[in-house]
Design a protein around this motif. Sequence first.
Motif, PDB file in Angstrom:
ATOM      1  N   LYS A 210     -19.652 -10.839  -2.349  1.00 22.38           N
ATOM      2  CA  LYS A 210     -18.674 -11.148  -1.221  1.00 22.38           C
ATOM      3  C   LYS A 210     -19.227 -10.236  -0.621  1.00 22.38           C
ATOM      4  O   LYS A 210     -19.182  -8.989  -0.876  1.00 22.38           O
ATOM      5  N   PHE A 211     -18.811  -9.746   0.650  1.00 18.78           N
ATOM      6  CA  PHE A 211     -18.222  -8.832   1.931  1.00 18.78           C
ATOM      7  C   PHE A 211     -17.775  -7.146   0.599  1.00 18.78           C
ATOM      8  O   PHE A 211     -18.979  -6.371   1.047  1.00 18.78           O
ATOM      9  N   LEU A 212     -17.237  -7.602  -0.150  1.00 16.91           N
ATOM     10  CA  LEU A 212     -16.488  -6.412  -0.165  1.00 16.91           C
ATOM     11  C   LEU A 212     -17.851  -5.761  -1.448  1.00 16.91           C
ATOM     12  O   LEU A 212     -17.683  -4.604  -1.522  1.00 16.91           O
ATOM     13  N   ASP A 213     -18.025  -6.721  -2.003  1.00 14.70           N
ATOM     14  CA  ASP A 213     -19.985  -6.501  -2.583  1.00 14.70           C
ATOM     15  C   ASP A 213     -20.390  -4.889  -2.866  1.00 14.70           C
ATOM     16  O   ASP A 213     -21.411  -4.798  -3.154  1.00 14.70           O
ATOM     17  N   LEU A 214     -20.732  -5.530  -1.162  1.00 13.65           N
ATOM     18  CA  LEU A 214     -21.601  -5.050  -0.412  1.00 13.65           C
ATOM     19  C   LEU A 214     -21.726  -2.949  -0.689  1.00 13.65           C
ATOM     20  O   LEU A 214     -22.393  -2.494  -0.662  1.00 13.65           O
ATOM     21  N   PHE A 215     -20.266  -2.770  -1.217  1.00 17.83           N
ATOM     22  CA  PHE A 215     -20.148  -1.165  -2.030  1.00 17.83           C
ATOM     23  C   PHE A 215     -19.877  -0.747  -2.756  1.00 17.83           C
ATOM     24  O   PHE A 215     -19.689   0.139  -2.993  1.00 17.83           O
ATOM     25  N   GLN A 216     -20.373  -2.142  -3.756  1.00 21.62           N
ATOM     26  CA  GLN A 216     -20.920  -1.499  -4.964  1.00 21.62           C
ATOM     27  C   GLN A 216     -21.867  -0.675  -5.177  1.00 21.62           C
ATOM     28  O   GLN A 216     -23.003  -0.644  -4.226  1.00 21.62           O
ATOM     29  N   ARG A 217     -22.136   0.209  -6.576  1.00 25.80           N
ATOM     30  CA  ARG A 217     -23.341   1.163  -6.248  1.00 25.80           C
ATOM     31  C   ARG A 217     -24.714   0.590  -6.153  1.00 25.80           C
ATOM     32  O   ARG A 217     -25.557   0.794  -5.182  1.00 25.80           O
TER      33      ARG A 217
ATOM     34  N   TYR B 283     -25.692  -2.084  -4.387  1.00 24.58           N
ATOM     35  CA  TYR B 283     -26.600  -2.638  -3.645  1.00 24.58           C
ATOM     36  C   TYR B 283     -26.177  -1.996  -1.803  1.00 24.58           C
ATOM     37  O   TYR B 283     -26.528  -1.419  -1.029  1.00 24.58           O
ATOM     38  N   LEU B 284     -25.128  -0.266  -2.457  1.00 24.51           N
ATOM     39  CA  LEU B 284     -24.425   0.779  -1.843  1.00 24.51           C
ATOM     40  C   LEU B 284     -26.000   1.017  -0.780  1.00 24.51           C
ATOM     41  O   LEU B 284     -25.442   1.471   0.361  1.00 24.51           O
ATOM     42  N   ARG B 285     -27.059   1.544  -1.725  1.00 22.64           N
ATOM     43  CA  ARG B 285     -28.258   2.093  -0.768  1.00 22.64           C
ATOM     44  C   ARG B 285     -28.353   1.239   0.444  1.00 22.64           C
ATOM     45  O   ARG B 285     -28.902   2.439   1.332  1.00 22.64           O
TER      46      ARG B 285
END
Length: 420
Positions: A208-215, A217-219
Amino acid sequence: SQVGFSSPTQDAIREDLSLSLAEYSVFGSILTFGAMIGAITSGPLSDLLGRKGAMRLSSAICAAGWLAIYLAKGAEALDIGRLATGYGMGVFSYVVPVFISEIAPKNLRGALATLNQVMICGGASVSFIIGTFLTWRALALTGLVPCAILLFGLHLIPESPRWLAKTGHEKDFEVALQKLRGNDADISEEAAEIKEYIETLDRLPKVKFLDLFQRRYLRSVIIGVGLMVVQQFGGINGVAFYASNIFKSAGVSPSVGTITYAILQVVVTLLITQVIDRAGRKPLLLVAGSGLVLACMIIGLSFYLKVNELAIEFVPLLAVTGILLYIGSFSAGMGAVPWVIMSEIFPVNIKGIAGGFATLVNWFGAWSVSYTFNFLMSWSSYGTFLVYAAVNALGIVFVLKVVPETKGRTLEQIQAAING
């Protein structure tokens, strides 16, 4: 060619439909809002319908938009048409680079993705040039031509093998890959690598959108989105918007200036297709960034001299030099490369959401720079370009520190390197 539509047609449309300046400004800017909506839906759409399905739908919506503009009797139809063509553009700006990166062999990926930018510049330039000869309704009709060519052409090309693999179309996947690589090519190794990568992804949870900010995927998100921020907030829309005024004040005819500007953009971007897969993505971004900082400082200096009435005879020369250096440098890397990297950098399972987000940030940046430009200029003309210079300088630091080189690697190897 939508981007080129509102510049040459402004006076004619306002006269024919008796629009106020405010109504015309809505017509001009509603395009970017359509594109933002397109960007938000582009990822899910191309994951659901396939890359080709998303392109088909966008072509149809663009065609409907051009027809609405052609038939418009007043501001409403005009705005609906513009919103529709903007929507199509927002979807295309994501799907096309992604589709290209997924079908291209790794040693041509950069060149082919850059060629997409050449076509975009070329389309805008053509509509600029023919816009000086045709009525605005006729110009709107010419917008139907590329839509028709695309709808027809999509029948002749295979779907993205990586999308087919991801959606479990096992047989179609191998057929598509074989067709793309040629009947005699041995695809076993590439097919195995793609399949193995997709199997690894299948074990990961739905994103989901907020998962983009997991470590995890973040880079890749910081790289993809960060480049879009640098590309737009470095001032390209302010410069493009103001170019004809700058040419005018320098005593160059605006149409000659604009055509020179358009040709320069196309030629430089074409040259980049020759080197992007050899020199790599980073060197091009660094060369472009350095040129942009210098160009902004030259334009800034010309405004500073003008405001303080110093060395007035140099002002036009500096302004034109600055603008041409800016366009040349932008085309040398900052125009195409962020889109190339955006299409390469995200793992397949977040590509839809992350790529859509990067595309949204790009269009939001395009809108906010064109919207704030006049306010900034009335605050301080040379200050405006120093702000853009500073953004481009920060961009250089960002590229040096954060952006990886992606040339000559498969999409699967790029993932391994980022998360390694």
